[in-house]
Design a protein around this motif. Sequence first.
Motif, PDB file in Angstrom:
ATOM      1  N   PHE A 142      42.336  -7.455  66.182  1.00 55.79           N
ATOM      2  CA  PHE A 142      42.313  -6.755  64.903  1.00 55.79           C
ATOM      3  C   PHE A 142      41.249  -5.677  64.849  1.00 55.79           C
ATOM      4  O   PHE A 142      41.419  -4.679  64.139  1.00 55.79           O
ATOM      5  CB  PHE A 142      42.309  -7.723  63.717  1.00 55.79           C
ATOM      6  CG  PHE A 142      43.720  -8.066  63.386  1.00 55.79           C
ATOM      7  CD1 PHE A 142      44.445  -7.288  62.511  1.00 55.79           C
ATOM      8  CD2 PHE A 142      44.377  -9.083  64.058  1.00 55.79           C
ATOM      9  CE1 PHE A 142      45.788  -7.531  62.279  1.00 55.79           C
ATOM     10  CE2 PHE A 142      45.721  -9.339  63.843  1.00 55.79           C
ATOM     11  CZ  PHE A 142      46.424  -8.558  62.942  1.00 55.79           C
ATOM     12  N   CYS A 143      40.191  -5.807  65.623  1.00 57.79           N
ATOM     13  CA  CYS A 143      39.270  -4.673  65.747  1.00 57.79           C
ATOM     14  C   CYS A 143      40.015  -3.493  66.356  1.00 57.79           C
ATOM     15  O   CYS A 143      39.883  -2.359  65.886  1.00 57.79           O
ATOM     16  CB  CYS A 143      38.059  -5.073  66.585  1.00 57.79           C
ATOM     17  SG  CYS A 143      36.913  -6.164  65.704  1.00 57.79           S
ATOM     18  N   MET A 144      40.826  -3.756  67.380  1.00 60.38           N
ATOM     19  CA  MET A 144      41.620  -2.691  67.997  1.00 60.38           C
ATOM     20  C   MET A 144      42.653  -2.141  67.012  1.00 60.38           C
ATOM     21  O   MET A 144      42.761  -0.927  66.825  1.00 60.38           O
ATOM     22  CB  MET A 144      42.335  -3.198  69.244  1.00 60.38           C
ATOM     23  CG  MET A 144      43.257  -2.165  69.870  1.00 60.38           C
ATOM     24  SD  MET A 144      44.335  -2.794  71.154  1.00 60.38           S
ATOM     25  CE  MET A 144      45.372  -3.938  70.253  1.00 60.38           C
ATOM     26  N   PHE A 145      43.442  -3.022  66.381  1.00 63.42           N
ATOM     27  CA  PHE A 145      44.463  -2.564  65.437  1.00 63.42           C
ATOM     28  C   PHE A 145      43.826  -1.732  64.315  1.00 63.42           C
ATOM     29  O   PHE A 145      44.351  -0.684  63.929  1.00 63.42           O
ATOM     30  CB  PHE A 145      45.215  -3.744  64.819  1.00 63.42           C
ATOM     31  CG  PHE A 145      46.147  -4.475  65.760  1.00 63.42           C
ATOM     32  CD1 PHE A 145      46.977  -3.805  66.637  1.00 63.42           C
ATOM     33  CD2 PHE A 145      46.206  -5.866  65.735  1.00 63.42           C
ATOM     34  CE1 PHE A 145      47.854  -4.482  67.487  1.00 63.42           C
ATOM     35  CE2 PHE A 145      47.075  -6.556  66.580  1.00 63.42           C
ATOM     36  CZ  PHE A 145      47.900  -5.859  67.451  1.00 63.42           C
ATOM     37  N   ASN A 146      42.688  -2.199  63.784  1.00 62.17           N
ATOM     38  CA  ASN A 146      42.025  -1.491  62.692  1.00 62.17           C
ATOM     39  C   ASN A 146      41.584  -0.096  63.124  1.00 62.17           C
ATOM     40  O   ASN A 146      41.754   0.878  62.385  1.00 62.17           O
ATOM     41  CB  ASN A 146      40.807  -2.268  62.196  1.00 62.17           C
ATOM     42  CG  ASN A 146      41.101  -3.639  61.632  1.00 62.17           C
ATOM     43  OD1 ASN A 146      40.205  -4.483  61.569  1.00 62.17           O
ATOM     44  ND2 ASN A 146      42.341  -3.916  61.240  1.00 62.17           N
ATOM     45  N   ARG A 147      41.051   0.000  64.312  1.00 62.10           N
ATOM     46  CA  ARG A 147      40.592   1.301  64.795  1.00 62.10           C
ATOM     47  C   ARG A 147      41.767   2.225  65.108  1.00 62.10           C
ATOM     48  O   ARG A 147      41.679   3.440  64.940  1.00 62.10           O
ATOM     49  CB  ARG A 147      39.673   1.110  65.996  1.00 62.10           C
ATOM     50  CG  ARG A 147      38.285   0.635  65.539  1.00 62.10           C
ATOM     51  CD  ARG A 147      37.511  -0.066  66.621  1.00 62.10           C
ATOM     52  NE  ARG A 147      36.210  -0.526  66.178  1.00 62.10           N
ATOM     53  CZ  ARG A 147      35.987  -1.611  65.454  1.00 62.10           C
ATOM     54  NH1 ARG A 147      36.992  -2.364  65.050  1.00 62.10           N
ATOM     55  NH2 ARG A 147      34.768  -1.978  65.099  1.00 62.10           N
ATOM     56  N   TYR A 148      42.867   1.660  65.545  1.00 60.65           N
ATOM     57  CA  TYR A 148      44.095   2.426  65.796  1.00 60.65           C
ATOM     58  C   TYR A 148      44.601   3.021  64.481  1.00 60.65           C
ATOM     59  O   TYR A 148      44.871   4.226  64.388  1.00 60.65           O
ATOM     60  CB  TYR A 148      45.116   1.476  66.425  1.00 60.65           C
ATOM     61  CG  TYR A 148      46.458   2.039  66.827  1.00 60.65           C
ATOM     62  CD1 TYR A 148      46.611   3.294  67.382  1.00 60.65           C
ATOM     63  CD2 TYR A 148      47.591   1.242  66.689  1.00 60.65           C
ATOM     64  CE1 TYR A 148      47.861   3.767  67.781  1.00 60.65           C
ATOM     65  CE2 TYR A 148      48.840   1.696  67.094  1.00 60.65           C
ATOM     66  CZ  TYR A 148      48.967   2.961  67.631  1.00 60.65           C
ATOM     67  OH  TYR A 148      50.205   3.409  68.029  1.00 60.65           O
ATOM     68  N   VAL A 149      44.696   2.195  63.454  1.00 54.34           N
ATOM     69  CA  VAL A 149      45.194   2.627  62.139  1.00 54.34           C
ATOM     70  C   VAL A 149      44.260   3.662  61.507  1.00 54.34           C
ATOM     71  O   VAL A 149      44.705   4.709  61.041  1.00 54.34           O
ATOM     72  CB  VAL A 149      45.373   1.392  61.222  1.00 54.34           C
ATOM     73  CG1 VAL A 149      45.536   1.789  59.767  1.00 54.34           C
ATOM     74  CG2 VAL A 149      46.551   0.549  61.692  1.00 54.34           C
ATOM     75  N   ASP A 150      42.970   3.376  61.510  1.00 52.99           N
ATOM     76  CA  ASP A 150      42.022   4.286  60.865  1.00 52.99           C
ATOM     77  C   ASP A 150      41.671   5.486  61.738  1.00 52.99           C
ATOM     78  O   ASP A 150      41.378   6.571  61.226  1.00 52.99           O
ATOM     79  CB  ASP A 150      40.747   3.538  60.473  1.00 52.99           C
ATOM     80  CG  ASP A 150      40.958   2.641  59.263  1.00 52.99           C
ATOM     81  OD1 ASP A 150      41.969   2.810  58.551  1.00 52.99           O
ATOM     82  OD2 ASP A 150      40.103   1.769  59.027  1.00 52.99           O
ATOM     83  N   GLY A 151      41.706   5.317  63.054  1.00 55.87           N
ATOM     84  CA  GLY A 151      41.377   6.414  63.957  1.00 55.87           C
ATOM     85  C   GLY A 151      42.378   7.553  63.892  1.00 55.87           C
ATOM     86  O   GLY A 151      42.051   8.691  64.225  1.00 55.87           O
ATOM     87  N   LEU A 152      43.603   7.251  63.452  1.00 57.15           N
ATOM     88  CA  LEU A 152      44.611   8.293  63.272  1.00 57.15           C
ATOM     89  C   LEU A 152      44.849   8.604  61.798  1.00 57.15           C
ATOM     90  O   LEU A 152      45.769   9.336  61.449  1.00 57.15           O
ATOM     91  CB  LEU A 152      45.914   7.899  63.976  1.00 57.15           C
ATOM     92  CG  LEU A 152      45.804   8.008  65.505  1.00 57.15           C
ATOM     93  CD1 LEU A 152      46.983   7.334  66.191  1.00 57.15           C
ATOM     94  CD2 LEU A 152      45.681   9.457  65.942  1.00 57.15           C
TER      95      LEU A 152
END
Length: 183
Positions: A142-152
């Motif tokens: 979820f750290c990865m998913f969160n950064r994926y969602v917010d990073g874009l």
Amino acid sequence: MPHIELGNDLPGIVSLFAFRPETATPLSELAEVLLRGPSTLSRGERELIAARVSHLNSCRFCADCHAAFAAVQLDQGMPLVDQVRADPAAAPVSDKLKALLAVADAVQESGRAVTDEHIKTARVAGATDTEIHDTVLIAAAFCMFNRYVDGLATTAPDQAAAYTEMAHHITAHGYRDAVPLQP
């Protein structure tokens, strides 16, 4: 406004899955296994871990989605989810889940923040090695998913009803069928 042209008006990770189906497949499969696959932790408990980590990461889309997903699968619903997001140590959950949430909180900070004491506390509270493993992997994913969602810079619905609708879809159909989700 998303940082890249996604070619759709879908929210959050769903928009990214529609944009790149090749990456959506393994990512949604990971979510399916972690959050809905066989486990001694309930689906609601695993969603609660995802919601807590997403809350700590300030990822509004994921925090609100997984809060809704947990709420529809837990008898105490959203009041419990809100208590866990605010202060898991004071929430009315089992000592085992409190200990696992503390492990997840440490993972969210840094993988190296997980201490022997975190693991000892979880084991004393009854957590198995598999539950500890899965908690760490849920938190890391979820750290990865969160950064994926917010990073874009994906969008997030403002209406709670949109998250509840998505929650009913996911609980009925799973993460493998997440791309068609529309609030």
